[in-house]
Design a protein around this motif. Structure first.
Motif, short mmCIF file in Angstrom:
data_model
loop_
_atom_site.label_atom_id
_atom_site.label_comp_id
_atom_site.label_asym_id
_atom_site.label_seq_id
_atom_site.Cartn_x
_atom_site.Cartn_y
_atom_site.Cartn_z
N CYS A 272 43.18 27.66 28.07
CA CYS A 272 43.15 29.11 27.86
C CYS A 272 44.22 29.56 26.87
CB CYS A 272 43.33 29.83 29.20
SG CYS A 272 42.01 29.55 30.40
N VAL B 291 33.36 31.19 34.27
CA VAL B 291 33.92 32.31 33.50
C VAL B 291 34.32 31.86 32.10
CG1 VAL B 291 35.79 33.99 33.44
CG2 VAL B 291 34.67 33.47 35.60
N ARG C 129 40.75 35.48 29.47
CA ARG C 129 41.78 36.12 30.30
C ARG C 129 41.34 36.18 31.77
NH1 ARG C 129 45.65 38.25 27.10
NH2 ARG C 129 45.11 38.59 24.90
N LYS C 130 40.07 36.42 32.00
CA LYS C 130 39.56 36.42 33.37
C LYS C 130 39.65 35.01 33.96
CE LYS C 130 35.49 37.74 36.06
NZ LYS C 130 34.10 38.25 35.98
N GLU D 166 43.12 34.40 35.14
CA GLU D 166 43.38 35.02 36.43
C GLU D 166 42.86 34.16 37.57
OE1 GLU D 166 41.72 38.90 36.39
OE2 GLU D 166 42.99 39.64 34.75
N GLU E 75 30.67 33.13 30.57
CA GLU E 75 31.04 34.49 30.21
C GLU E 75 31.91 34.54 28.96
OE1 GLU E 75 32.77 36.52 33.47
OE2 GLU E 75 30.97 36.41 34.72
N ASP F 212 35.11 34.70 28.86
CA ASP F 212 36.24 35.59 29.11
C ASP F 212 37.45 34.72 29.45
OD1 ASP F 212 38.02 37.57 29.81
OD2 ASP F 212 36.55 38.72 30.96
#
Length: 422
Positions: free
Chosen positions: A204, A169, A177-178, A181, A173, A175
């Motif tokens: 992050c 991810v 924030r993903k 998570e 990707e 991403d």
């Protein structure tokens, strides 16, 4: 040969593009958790390679005007990079010494300049890295199945699969924030405290510009495990926040654990160099050269220091070592030519500059080489040849300020000669 064995063999031999294509074919026929896992790993590694993800620390991130962590405009003396550093380079006030400013290498051939260090260490952002990975030809599917969905928390593969999912991810990707998570969920499910998750959360937070949270996560990761990556990221964070004293303190802490470790030594030398402590920085660069004799940056900085401290003979030895241990380039030959000039080795000066012009492709570098050739001509007393060299320098790069000022000075000198002659 079974297709699973072919995929595993391609993955082990780092043939990532072929591995990804074969995974696509295999997953069309049947759903296989192992193939999905290998596919995610291959896509992640491919994104890292294409986007330079293995050297992702941003030492000088672009500061936003509205960021609350902006540094003070008037810091205390000796606690900031944002001041005029008194180095051997700008202590020389004469025109001749300024004329010998060597060509800086963007590849790190002589990285004594602070700006060249910044450009050498600065890497792309996370989003742009994902974009460049896709441009490199990686077969990317936004709705790709993820192995973590099919694993129970009691499975032994849950933790490595969650790490693979996080990197997938984060890198593929793009991403952030993903990815956070995923890290939070993995931390809740993992009974043992793993430093890797705090370190990943720090990455992050750093990408989102949340520096205080980044520091907290890195400090927590240090309590769990003394890992070199944590020290290096802490140093990079403090340097990016313009806190060199804190960065040096982290360097000392890391060196107490990893004795005379080259990356920590070179970070300490860079910080001292940017703070204006040239003598201390060179001392640390010498320690780096003792530990790693082929370190290009350390040798180049030692050579630069000796050259600007009126020791061209010693600098010549170091540049010759660079020429013998690294790929040839215009910067090394340019610096060799200047050292030969100040060592009065006239038979080697022009051949070195000739080789520098042969290997130079950048107009700015070629312009600087012709500027140095004008200085060579002035050293021999040939003002006309120096004038022509400066004209060639400006013809290649009209924005070369040193050549412009030198040409104006020569024009004034030639007019004075004509007026005196008449």
């Amino acid at each position: 040969m079974d297709i699973e064995y072919q995929i595993l063999n391609l993955y082990k031999t780092k043939q990532l593009e072929k591995c990804l294509k074969l995974c696509e074919v295999a997953l069309q026929e049947k759903d296989d958790r192992m193939i999905e896992f290998i596919r995610m790993r291959a896509m992640t590694i491919h994104s890292k390679i294409v986007g330079n993800g293995y050297e992702e620390v941003e030492y000088y991130p672009q500061q936003d005007e509205l960021v609350s962590t902006a540094v003070a405009k008037t810091p205390r003396p000796g606690t900031s990079f944002q001041r005029d550093t008194k180095t051997a380079r700008n202590l020389e006030s004469s025109y001749q010494k300024r004329a010998t400013a060597t060509v800086r290498s963007r590849a790190g051939t002589n990285t004594a300049g602070a700006r060249s260090l910044r450009t050498a260490l600065h890497t792309a952002s996370r989003m742009s890295r994902a974009a460049t990975a896709l441009a490199g030809g990686a077969p990317f599917t936004p709705g790709a199945p993820l192995s973590l969905r099919f694993l129970s928390k009691d499975d032994k593969l849950f933790t490595p699969a969650s790490k693979t999912l996080f990197e997938y991810v984060y890198y593929v990707e793009g991403d952030v924030r993903k990815a956070m998570e995923v890290a939070f969920q993995a931390q809740k499910s993992d009974d043992t405290s793993d430093w890797w998750w705090n370190f990943s959360l720090a990455r992050c937070y750093s990408a989102l510009g949340m520096h205080r949270h980044t520091e907290d996560c890195l400090r927590q990761a240090l309590k769990q495990n003394k890992h070199i990556s944590i020290y290096l990221r802490l140093i990079a964070m403090y340097v990016g926040l313009n806190q060199p004293i804190s960065a040096l303190e982290v360097c000392k802490q890391g060196l107490s654990v990893f004795h005379e470790y080259t990356p920590l030594l070179i970070e300490q030398a860079r910080i001292n160099d940017q703070m204006g402590n040239a003598a201390l920085a060179v001392k640390e660069y010498r320690m780096v050269a003792l530990e790693d004799p082929s370190n290009m940056e350390a040798i180049a900085n030692i050579a630069m220091f000796n050259f600007y401290n009126d020791q061209p003979e010693i600098a010549l030895r170091y540049y010759r070592r660079l020429l013998a241990t690294n790929p040839v380039g215009p910067e090394i030959y340019n610096n060799l030519g200047l050292c030969c000039l100040y060592c009065n080795q006239w038979d080697l000066t022009l051949p070195c500059f000739r080789q520098a012009l042969y290997f130079s492709a950048d107009p700015e570098i070629r312009s600087n080489i012709w500027f140095n050739l004008a200085h060579v001509a002035l050293s021999t007393g040939d003002v006309t040849l120096a004038y022509r060299c400066l004209q060639v320098s400006l013809a290649i790069d009209s924005k070369n300020e040193a050549s412009q000022h030198a040409l104006q000075a020569l024009d004034a000198r030639l007019r004075a000669r004509k007026s005196n002659a008449t």
